[in-house]
Design a protein around this motif. Structure first.
Motif, PDB file in Angstrom:
ATOM      1  N   GLN A 296       0.845  -1.190   0.000  1.00 27.95           N
ATOM      2  CA  GLN A 296       0.000   0.000   0.000  1.00 27.95           C
ATOM      3  C   GLN A 296       0.882   1.242   0.000  1.00 27.95           C
ATOM      4  OE1 GLN A 296      -3.459   0.021   0.094  1.00 27.95           O
ATOM      5  NE2 GLN A 296      -3.440  -2.209  -0.087  1.00 27.95           N
ATOM      6  N   SER A 297       0.401   2.282  -0.648  1.00 25.48           N
ATOM      7  CA  SER A 297       1.161   3.526  -0.639  1.00 25.48           C
ATOM      8  C   SER A 297       1.054   4.190   0.733  1.00 25.48           C
ATOM      9  CB  SER A 297       0.633   4.483  -1.710  1.00 25.48           C
ATOM     10  OG  SER A 297       1.223   5.753  -1.539  1.00 25.48           O
ATOM     11  N   PRO A 298       2.180   4.499   1.372  1.00 26.25           N
ATOM     12  CA  PRO A 298       2.121   5.150   2.689  1.00 26.25           C
ATOM     13  C   PRO A 298       1.576   6.566   2.642  1.00 26.25           C
ATOM     14  CG  PRO A 298       4.382   5.059   1.904  1.00 26.25           C
ATOM     15  CD  PRO A 298       3.568   4.242   0.948  1.00 26.25           C
ATOM     16  N   HIS A 299       1.546   7.178   1.452  1.00 30.30           N
ATOM     17  CA  HIS A 299       1.058   8.551   1.344  1.00 30.30           C
ATOM     18  C   HIS A 299      -0.404   8.667   1.749  1.00 30.30           C
ATOM     19  CE1 HIS A 299       4.719   9.868  -0.579  1.00 30.30           C
ATOM     20  NE2 HIS A 299       4.571   9.010  -1.556  1.00 30.30           N
ATOM     21  N   SER A 300      -1.185   7.634   1.481  1.00 27.66           N
ATOM     22  CA  SER A 300      -2.629   7.741   1.715  1.00 27.66           C
ATOM     23  C   SER A 300      -3.182   6.634   2.599  1.00 27.66           C
ATOM     24  CB  SER A 300      -3.366   7.712   0.364  1.00 27.66           C
ATOM     25  OG  SER A 300      -3.066   6.507  -0.333  1.00 27.66           O
ATOM     26  N   TYR A 301      -2.311   5.786   3.134  1.00 26.30           N
ATOM     27  CA  TYR A 301      -2.790   4.638   3.899  1.00 26.30           C
ATOM     28  C   TYR A 301      -3.430   5.081   5.216  1.00 26.30           C
ATOM     29  CZ  TYR A 301      -2.869   0.112   6.223  1.00 26.30           C
ATOM     30  OH  TYR A 301      -3.272  -1.027   6.865  1.00 26.30           O
ATOM     31  N   ALA A 302      -4.598   4.516   5.515  1.00 27.16           N
ATOM     32  CA  ALA A 302      -5.292   4.783   6.772  1.00 27.16           C
ATOM     33  C   ALA A 302      -5.124   3.574   7.685  1.00 27.16           C
ATOM     34  CB  ALA A 302      -6.772   5.052   6.516  1.00 27.16           C
ATOM     35  N   MET A 303      -4.639   3.813   8.880  1.00 27.42           N
ATOM     36  CA  MET A 303      -4.348   2.712   9.793  1.00 27.42           C
ATOM     37  C   MET A 303      -5.608   2.036  10.320  1.00 27.42           C
ATOM     38  SD  MET A 303      -1.126   3.902  12.112  1.00 27.42           S
ATOM     39  CE  MET A 303      -1.962   5.392  12.637  1.00 27.42           C
TER      40      MET A 303
ATOM     41  N   PRO B  78      -7.516  -0.330  13.402  1.00 26.05           N
ATOM     42  CA  PRO B  78      -7.476  -0.258  14.874  1.00 26.05           C
ATOM     43  C   PRO B  78      -6.323  -1.052  15.488  1.00 26.05           C
ATOM     44  CG  PRO B  78      -9.733  -0.522  14.129  1.00 26.05           C
ATOM     45  CD  PRO B  78      -8.863  -0.655  12.909  1.00 26.05           C
ATOM     46  N   SER B  79      -6.023  -2.229  14.926  1.00 16.95           N
ATOM     47  CA  SER B  79      -4.937  -3.038  15.481  1.00 16.95           C
ATOM     48  C   SER B  79      -3.592  -2.338  15.333  1.00 16.95           C
ATOM     49  CB  SER B  79      -4.878  -4.401  14.781  1.00 16.95           C
ATOM     50  OG  SER B  79      -4.652  -4.255  13.387  1.00 16.95           O
ATOM     51  N   GLU B  80      -3.416  -1.596  14.243  1.00 15.22           N
ATOM     52  CA  GLU B  80      -2.173  -0.861  14.029  1.00 15.22           C
ATOM     53  C   GLU B  80      -2.084   0.340  14.978  1.00 15.22           C
ATOM     54  OE1 GLU B  80      -1.986  -2.068   9.302  1.00 15.22           O
ATOM     55  OE2 GLU B  80      -3.004  -0.249   9.952  1.00 15.22           O
ATOM     56  N   ALA B  81      -3.233   0.952  15.233  1.00 14.32           N
ATOM     57  CA  ALA B  81      -3.256   2.049  16.195  1.00 14.32           C
ATOM     58  C   ALA B  81      -2.894   1.553  17.594  1.00 14.32           C
ATOM     59  CB  ALA B  81      -4.638   2.703  16.206  1.00 14.32           C
ATOM     60  N   ARG B  82      -3.352   0.357  17.942  1.00 10.68           N
ATOM     61  CA  ARG B  82      -3.021  -0.204  19.258  1.00 10.68           C
ATOM     62  C   ARG B  82      -1.523  -0.475  19.374  1.00 10.68           C
ATOM     63  NH1 ARG B  82      -7.949  -2.865  18.517  1.00 10.68           N
ATOM     64  NH2 ARG B  82      -6.918  -4.748  17.713  1.00 10.68           N
ATOM     65  N   ALA B  83      -0.908  -0.915  18.269  1.00  9.07           N
ATOM     66  CA  ALA B  83       0.536  -1.143  18.285  1.00  9.07           C
ATOM     67  C   ALA B  83       1.283   0.145  18.597  1.00  9.07           C
ATOM     68  CB  ALA B  83       0.991  -1.725  16.952  1.00  9.07           C
ATOM     69  N   LEU B  84       0.814   1.250  18.052  1.00  9.77           N
ATOM     70  CA  LEU B  84       1.416   2.544  18.354  1.00  9.77           C
ATOM     71  C   LEU B  84       1.241   2.901  19.815  1.00  9.77           C
ATOM     72  CD1 LEU B  84       0.617   5.070  15.463  1.00  9.77           C
ATOM     73  CD2 LEU B  84       2.856   4.285  16.221  1.00  9.77           C
ATOM     74  N   GLN B  85       0.075   2.634  20.330  1.00 11.39           N
ATOM     75  CA  GLN B  85      -0.236   2.998  21.708  1.00 11.39           C
ATOM     76  C   GLN B  85       0.682   2.277  22.696  1.00 11.39           C
ATOM     77  OE1 GLN B  85      -4.353   2.306  22.678  1.00 11.39           O
ATOM     78  NE2 GLN B  85      -4.385   4.036  24.101  1.00 11.39           N
ATOM     79  N   ASN B  86       1.105   1.064  22.338  1.00 12.76           N
ATOM     80  CA  ASN B  86       1.942   0.258  23.231  1.00 12.76           C
ATOM     81  C   ASN B  86       3.437   0.420  22.966  1.00 12.76           C
ATOM     82  OD1 ASN B  86      -0.370  -0.842  24.453  1.00 12.76           O
ATOM     83  ND2 ASN B  86      -0.521  -2.449  22.877  1.00 12.76           N
TER      84      ASN B  86
END
Length: 369
Positions: free
Chosen positions: A53-60, A62-70
């Protein structure tokens, strides 16, 4: 003897607690590969953004957001590459530290090539004299002030990065007859960007392996502070990886030396870091630096660039639909290869393989020109 268990227990309590390995998160596969190299034998970072996926427009998700949180440490290129991550990092990474590699002191930064000027220069100079492109010394400031009015409206649309939506609107007749850029793009031409445009620093800095060389040491030092118990391992791993990179840079420089005067067109203007490191000279790009959808006028400019400069090498990318390439090359004798800047085809994250693969792909196409 009845006191032995107590003695043993007391001795165990006296031992220092072993520190936990930091929870490390990265954004794209090339960064993942570099950080994993530094952490080898200690732990493995978590990669957040998929390589296909292109990182320019990729929307995370919920599981990826949780990885950031931890996360204790986040290594990412920066908001210029993945704008959606900036807000997520600001809101979710409260206890840990986020390190933007692009903005570390010591990173070689290049300004975006202004896309319309990029094409016009190749036309006006016949594709042979590339000194004014700024490739030789990485200075692209001459382009920064030119051609923005037309460019901002034609290429400002992020459009989910040119997969099926714009591909279906680009017909197989001739690119200059295609009104694709005017269909369904103007309504959100600036909305999906979240302020991310083609001005400022080009974020594709991992494609200069000398930047990667610097980042290895920077990553090791950040990890050493977070995990002093394994500091020696991190630093030794980084030093070993740097030596491997030095060897690869020398070998690729020799491999690509014969192709410095061969013109080519890339699909997505993401390769100037690689080009300047290894003396290559692109004549134009179908998409702009952040992958915005091409207008009909831009497609015609690319087609004219190919014809008038006798360019026979054009590149596609796995993250983007190649229908546009097929449209602009209709009736032209072109050789096409796929460039893979994010390592989609790699079985596992390996930065050296990524850079060598790019070198092989450039050589395969340019050897036909």
């Amino acid at each position: 003897m009845r006191f032995a268990p107590f003695v043993v227990g007391a001795a165990m309590l006296a031992l220092p607690a072993r520190a936990e390995v930091p929870n490390v998160v990265t954004d794209i596969l090339p960064v993942q590969a570099l950080v994993a190299k530094v952490m080898q034998g200690v732990g493995t970072p978590t990669q957040l953004l998929p390589a296909n996926q292109s990182p320019h427009s990729y929307a995370m998700r919920p599981s990826e957001a949780r990885a950031l949180q931890n996360a204790d440490l986040v290594f990412w290129i920066g908001a210029e590459l993945s704008p959606a991550m900036e807000e997520a990092i600001e809101s979710l990474v409260s206890e840990g530290e986020a390190v933007s590699l692009l903005h570390l002191n010591g990173t070689r930064e290049l300004e975006f090539r202004e896309s319309e000027t990029f094409l016009k220069l190749s036309l006006s100079e016949g594709g042979d004299d590339h000194d004014d492109h700024g490739h030789g010394d990485g200075d692209h400031d001459d382009h920064a002030e030119e051609g923005h009015d037309e460019h901002d409206h034609e290429d400002g649309d992020h459009e989910e990065h040119g997969h099926d939506d714009h591909a279906d609107d680009t017909h197989d007749d001739h690119a200059h007859d295609d009104a694709h850029a005017d269909e369904g793009h103007d309504d959100h031409a600036h909305d999906s960007h979240d302020g991310h445009d083609h001005d400022g620093v080009d974020p594709h800095a991992w494609l200069d392996p000398q930047n990667a060389h610097f980042w290895l040491e920077a990553v090791a030092e950040k990890l050493a502070v977070a995990d002093p118990e394994n500091a020696d391992t991190y630093r030794a791993n980084a030093k070993s990886a740097q030596a491997e990179l030095d060897t690869a840079i020398a070998a690729i420089s020799k491999q690509l030396a014969p192709y410095g005067d061969h013109g080519f067109v890339v699909f997505h203007d993401a390769y100037q870091y690689f080009e300047t490191r290894f003396g290559l000279n692109a004549s134009g790009a179908i998409l702009s630096g952040d992958g915005a959808a091409p207008s009909a006028a831009r497609l015609q400019s690319v087609r004219t660039t190919l014809m008038e400069n006798n360019i026979s090498c054009v590149f596609t990318e796995p993250q983007f639909n190649d229908k546009v390439v097929r449209a602009i090359s209709d009736g032209l004798s072109l050789h096409s290869e796929e460039l893979d800047p994010l390592g989609v085809a790699l079985e596992e994250p390996d930065y050296l393989l990524l850079i060598q693969q790019l070198a092989n792909q450039f050589e395969a196409c340019l050897s036909h020109s």
